[in-house]
Motif scaffolding. Structure first.
Motif, short mmCIF file in Angstrom:
data_model
loop_
_atom_site.label_atom_id
_atom_site.label_comp_id
_atom_site.label_asym_id
_atom_site.label_seq_id
_atom_site.Cartn_x
_atom_site.Cartn_y
_atom_site.Cartn_z
N ASP A 292 4.78 -1.55 -1.29
CA ASP A 292 3.68 -1.52 -0.07
C ASP A 292 4.02 -1.10 0.66
O ASP A 292 5.46 -0.19 0.56
N ALA B 29 -1.00 1.48 -0.37
CA ALA B 29 0.02 1.82 -1.43
C ALA B 29 0.67 3.26 -2.11
O ALA B 29 0.03 4.19 -1.88
N MET C 186 -2.80 -5.96 -3.68
CA MET C 186 -1.43 -6.54 -3.46
C MET C 186 -1.13 -7.98 -4.31
O MET C 186 0.05 -8.09 -5.29
N TYR D 275 -6.43 -3.66 -0.14
CA TYR D 275 -4.83 -3.38 0.44
C TYR D 275 -4.23 -4.69 -0.60
O TYR D 275 -3.50 -4.81 -1.22
#
Length: 672
Positions: free
Chosen positions: A632, A611, A564, A560
């Protein structure tokens, strides 16, 4: 790195001479009528016609009709051809008139060229001839250099050295000797007689030439200080320019910084070279600022603008490859097919690869490979160029393989996909074999490639991974561990540590690699804006090792975080990204199924960090549109809201999968 600037204007050009200006002992043995033609028909026009002007060729023809044996006639032709040269043939065509001008000048005024004096009245009549000599020799030297004739460059410098000018004007002989040796340092005396037999010996020879240059400046000082008091200062700056180049290459950071500082204090800092030095030291913020200054004082030379090429690499480090794409496109448009065009295509291809646009990148890789680049005023040569092209070809092939894996979540039991992937593997190994065979003959690989950051490197540190990760893993583990301990650049050590940890993952030493990666995360010297690529690769490595150690929750967290910070890398990582899908509008089932058939882990478990992908269908017939965006867990945009038209469902679903990773999104200028 760039050669010291040699832009030559009219302000220093010799003005009109009269017959009585040249003392009798220095005059050529020509009839009086010929000398009158020179001094009263040619030289007066020369006083008002710039040798670097657009009318130089016309003046040359006019002067030849008056006296074709006067060197000035050939100087004007040679200068015009030199200033309008943009490729190998152009510089080659400029060689004859410049060489002929130099021959005529030496033949007629040899004694005047040898004058050394501190008497103003003796020096004034001859110094104009000495200026002309250095001007012609400078142009001719660059023509030889730009047509890959370093032996002729050195021969010319030795020829000029015999005159022992008290003012170097346009030709700092010993500085250019040092430059020529450094530029050809990876060859030996077998190829060029002026060289020694190893890189270290050649670099030591170049430094000795610079030492000699300083002694010459000191020796000439008493002759010049009466009427040319600033000569010493300017000539020292030239020596410092080449000293910091050699020290930077040798990773002697303190010595390089010292000479850069002397040039800065004198208002002569070479911003492009200093930027590269700071980038190699790991200070990317300063490097970017210095490249920006270099771009603003660009003098428009028809050569590679290194600031632009290397700025695109910094954009990749910052997770902003599309800014690099735009810059490279702008430079290609501005340069046309002049020197630098091939390098800008390499830069564009690299940025496209890191933006995930593999097919588009291949077009520019091929364009760079087919272009005959001319390397002007830079230590970056053909071997650097070819290596950069071949390495990008390798990365493209690896990503083509990864694309098959990403586009088919059942790839491991799909015969057609497995067959295609096996073909990609074969192509990749063939490309690796080609590079390694080329690379084995390169004596610079230890100090330019394996050091990850070097003044003479033309690739990013991340690209080196694609070269080494399949070969001699233990050798490279030991090498990078040693570099992490011994490299004097404190901000660069972590890159060696990252490579070492990633190689240990390939060896199956997962816990050892995990410990090293965790230690890197605790380091306090990761620059958040300029080292996003480093951080992303660190997160990716953590996700990979956690996958092997069955640390599922931690793996999800790292993946994750990777998404990002650098979403374009995820589809090529081999690890399915966790996403939550939200579909609205008149959904096309085929498009959705094709999207779900890609290697993305679609989940609904809210406890897993994911996401959130939002997709909306609208329109009918030929006006069908898909709008999409990704946020997010806190609702912040990762992929901005945008849309695209589509016709074929399979292609639309596949394209949409990449777009959810910000691949193929809008360019900074709005171009699709």
């Amino acid at each position: 790195m760039l050669l010291a600037g040699t832009a030559i204007g009219q302000s220093n050009a010799p003005r009109q001479m009269k017959p009585e200006d040249i003392p009798p002992q220095y005059r050529p043995p020509h009839p009086a009528a010929k000398m009158v033609d020179r001094y009263f028909r040619i030289d007066p026009k020369r006083a008002t016609e710039d040798v670097n002007g657009e009318d130089a060729l016309l003046r040359s023809r006019e002067f030849k009709r008056i006296d074709s044996t006067y060197y000035v006639s050939w100087l004007y032709e040679g200068a015009y051809k030199y200033n309008h040269a943009a490729d190998y043939l152009g510089f080659k065509n400029a060689i004859y008139p410049l060489a002929h001008a130099l021959d005529l000048l030496e033949k007629d005024y040899d004694k005047a060229l040898r004058v050394r004096t501190d008497e103003v009245l003796i020096y004034i009549p001859v110094y104009k001839l000495q200026i002309d000599y250095t001007l012609i020799a400078n142009y001719l030297m660059n023509c030889y250099s730009n047509t890959d004739q370093p032996d002729q460059v050195f021969k010319l410098l030795l020829r000029a050295k015999k005159y022992n000018f008290q003012n170097q004007y346009y030709l700092d002989v010993y500085d250019y000797m040092a430059w020529t040796v450094h530029r050809n340092r990876f060859f030996t005396s077998t190829k060029y007689r002026f060289l020694r037999n190893s890189i270290d010996e050649n670099e030591a020879l170049a430094m000795r030439y610079l030492d000699t240059a300083m002694r010459v400046i000191a020796r000439n000082k008493p002759l010049n200080e009466k009427f040319q008091p600033n000569v010493e200062r300017g000539e020292k700056m030239s020596v410092y320019h080449y000293r910091n180049m050699l020290y930077s290459y040798a990773f002697q950071q303190d010595s390089a910084e010292h000479y850069f500082g002397l040039m800065r204090d004198a208002g002569r800092l070479p911003h492009n070279n200093y930027a590269t030095f700071k980038a190699v030291s790991g200070d990317f913020k300063t490097a970017e600022a210095e490249y920006k200054i270099a771009s603003q004082i660009d003098n428009g030379d028809k050569r590679l603008q290194e600031w632009a090429y290397y700025t695109t690499i910094l954009d990749i480090y910052k997770s902003k490859p599309r800014e690099g794409i735009q810059l490279a496109k702008d430079m290609i448009k501005a340069a046309g097919t002049t020197p630098g065009y091939g390098w800008y295509n390499i830069a564009l291809a690299r940025c496209l690869l890191y933006d995930g646009q593999v097919t588009e990148a291949q077009k520019y890789i091929d364009r760079a490979a087919d272009f005959k680049e001319t390397h002007i005023g830079t230590t970056l040569g053909q071997s650097h160029y070819e290596f950069s092209v071949q390495l990008l070809k390798l990365i493209a092939k690896e990503r083509e393989w990864s694309m098959q894996q990403f586009e088919h979540n059942n790839w491991w039991y799909n015969p057609a996909v497995l067959f295609a992937m096996s073909g990609k593997v074969s192509e990749r190994y063939m490309q690796q074999f080609l590079i390694i065979n080329q690379f084995a003959q390169n004596p610079e690989r230890d100090r330019v490639i394996y050091k990850l950051f070097s003044n003479e490197s033309t690739v990013s540190w991340d690209e080196i991974w694609y070269l080494i990760h399949d070969y001699s893993t233990q050798y490279f583990v030991k090498r990078f561990e040693r570099e992490a301990q011994t490299d004097t650049r404190k901000y660069i050590r972590k890159y060696f540590k990252l490579f070492s940890a990633r190689l240990k993952i390939k060896q199956g030493k997962y816990k050892e690699a995990k410990n090293e990666l965790d230690a890197l995360l605790r380091t306090g010297d990761i620059e958040p804006e300029y080292e996003k690529m480093f951080t992303a690769r660190l997160y990716q490595a953590e996700a990979e090792v956690c996958k092997e150690l069955k640390y599922t929750e931690e793996q999800n967290d790292w993946l994750y975080k990777l998404y990002m910070i650098y979403p374009q890398l995820v589809p090529f990582s081999g690890i399915p990204m966790n996403m939550t899908l939200h579909v609205s509008g008149n959904a096309d089932n085929t498009v959705v199924e094709k999207l779900k058939g890609c290697n993305i882990n679609w989940i609904t478990n809210s406890s897993v960090p994911t996401a959130n992908a939002y997709i909306s269908f609208s329109g009918t017939g030929d006006k069908k549109t898909i709008t999409y965006y990704v946020v997010d867990r806190n609702g912040n945009y990762i992929v901005q809201k945008q849309g695209f038209s589509w016709r074929k469902a399979d292609e639309a679903g596949q394209s949409l999968a990449y777009r959810l990773f910000d691949i193929g999104s809008k360019m900074p200028d709005g171009e699709q």
